[in-house]
Design a protein around this motif. Structure first.
Motif, PDB file in Angstrom:
ATOM      1  N   GLU A 189      29.673  40.741  50.608  1.00 10.91           N
ATOM      2  CA  GLU A 189      30.622  41.248  51.600  1.00 10.91           C
ATOM      3  C   GLU A 189      31.099  42.651  51.221  1.00 10.91           C
ATOM      4  OE1 GLU A 189      34.532  39.570  54.036  1.00 10.91           O
ATOM      5  OE2 GLU A 189      33.988  38.686  52.113  1.00 10.91           O
ATOM      6  N   ALA A 236      32.329  38.093  40.674  1.00  2.94           N
ATOM      7  CA  ALA A 236      32.826  37.413  41.859  1.00  2.94           C
ATOM      8  C   ALA A 236      31.728  36.526  42.436  1.00  2.94           C
ATOM      9  CB  ALA A 236      33.270  38.448  42.889  1.00  2.94           C
ATOM     10  N   TYR A 279      35.496  43.622  41.689  1.00  2.60           N
ATOM     11  CA  TYR A 279      35.969  42.834  40.543  1.00  2.60           C
ATOM     12  C   TYR A 279      35.925  43.641  39.261  1.00  2.60           C
ATOM     13  CZ  TYR A 279      31.226  41.801  38.780  1.00  2.60           C
ATOM     14  OH  TYR A 279      29.961  41.886  38.254  1.00  2.60           O
ATOM     15  N   HIS A 335      31.196  37.059  48.026  1.00  2.00           N
ATOM     16  CA  HIS A 335      32.150  38.160  47.898  1.00  2.00           C
ATOM     17  C   HIS A 335      31.439  39.457  47.525  1.00  2.00           C
ATOM     18  CE1 HIS A 335      35.797  35.294  47.016  1.00  2.00           C
ATOM     19  NE2 HIS A 335      35.111  34.946  48.082  1.00  2.00           N
ATOM     20  N   ARG A 354      37.121  42.748  49.840  1.00  2.00           N
ATOM     21  CA  ARG A 354      37.289  42.133  48.532  1.00  2.00           C
ATOM     22  C   ARG A 354      37.950  43.070  47.528  1.00  2.00           C
ATOM     23  NH1 ARG A 354      37.497  36.934  49.508  1.00  2.00           N
ATOM     24  NH2 ARG A 354      35.993  36.458  51.152  1.00  2.00           N
TER      25      ARG A 354
END
Length: 205
Positions: free
Chosen positions: A81, A74, A65, A78, A11
């Motif tokens: 992950e 996010a 993010y 996400h 990500r």
């Protein structure tokens, strides 16, 4: 403190701030931030200081993010992950450290709980766990705390996100006068975490 560095995840890049104890580490504590916040939140910094002094390696993880400059979080999948990818690298980096404990504040606490078993954590430190959205107690997230692992929850008694109930493996401490930011007495919050780490056998002092 080691220089900040970045770890690639599916990500995007996550930033890692790592602090090492002055003696051989007894555990690795990995902490995540709140949804719109940073790893420099007062409670996270106080917990870092207390844990490092007690002999732990502490790594604070900034989600991709936030590294990319976005404040809106996010999606949960996400976040999980990226966190899982970071934990795999950190555990390899600190392979000589026998125990991994995960945690964070608010959103970061939720991520730590949801992924605790998948990343091989021994326990969870959840600061300002957001039990439900403000004014929406019916939307409880209590199930996320049900990891089966030793878990410490530290919440303020004035937190509009609510405070979870204790469970068989979940210890809950409600701090008088504190709201969701846990800013009134960060050192007191850190002491609670240090005592709990010691009680679990992960911090010698």
């Amino acid at each position: 403190m080691l220089p900040s560095d970045e770890i690639d995840t599916p990500r995007g890049s996550a930033r890692i701030d790592t602090d090492l104890p002055s003696r051989p580490a007894t555990a690795l504590l990995v902490l995540g931030h709140g949804a719109g916040g940073s790893v420099d939140a007062p409670d996270l910094l106080a917990v870092r200081d207390a844990a490092v002094a007690a002999g732990l390696v502490v790594a604070r993880v900034t989600q991709p993010y936030r590294v990319a400059g976005r404040r809106a979080p996010a999606p949960a999948g996400h976040l999980d992950e990226a966190w899982t990818a970071v934990l795999a690298v950190l555990r390899e980096r600190h392979a000589d450290v026998p125990t991994t404990v995960v945690g964070g504040r608010s959103s970061g606490a939720r991520v730590a709980c949801r992924t605790a078993r998948a990343v091989g954590a021994a326990g969870v430190v959840a600061l300002a766990f957001p039990l439900h959205p403000p004014g929406r107690p019916e939307r409880s997230r209590a199930a996320e705390l049900d990891t089966g692992l030793p878990t410490l929850v530290v919440n303020g008694d004035r937190d509009p996100f609510g405070t979870p109930e204790p469970g068989p493996t979940v210890q809950v401490v409600s701090r008088p006068g504190e709201t969701h930011d846990l800013r009134r007495d960060p050192a007191g919050t850190a002491d609670l975490v240090r005592f709990w780490l010691h009680a679990q056998g992960w911090a010698p002092t």
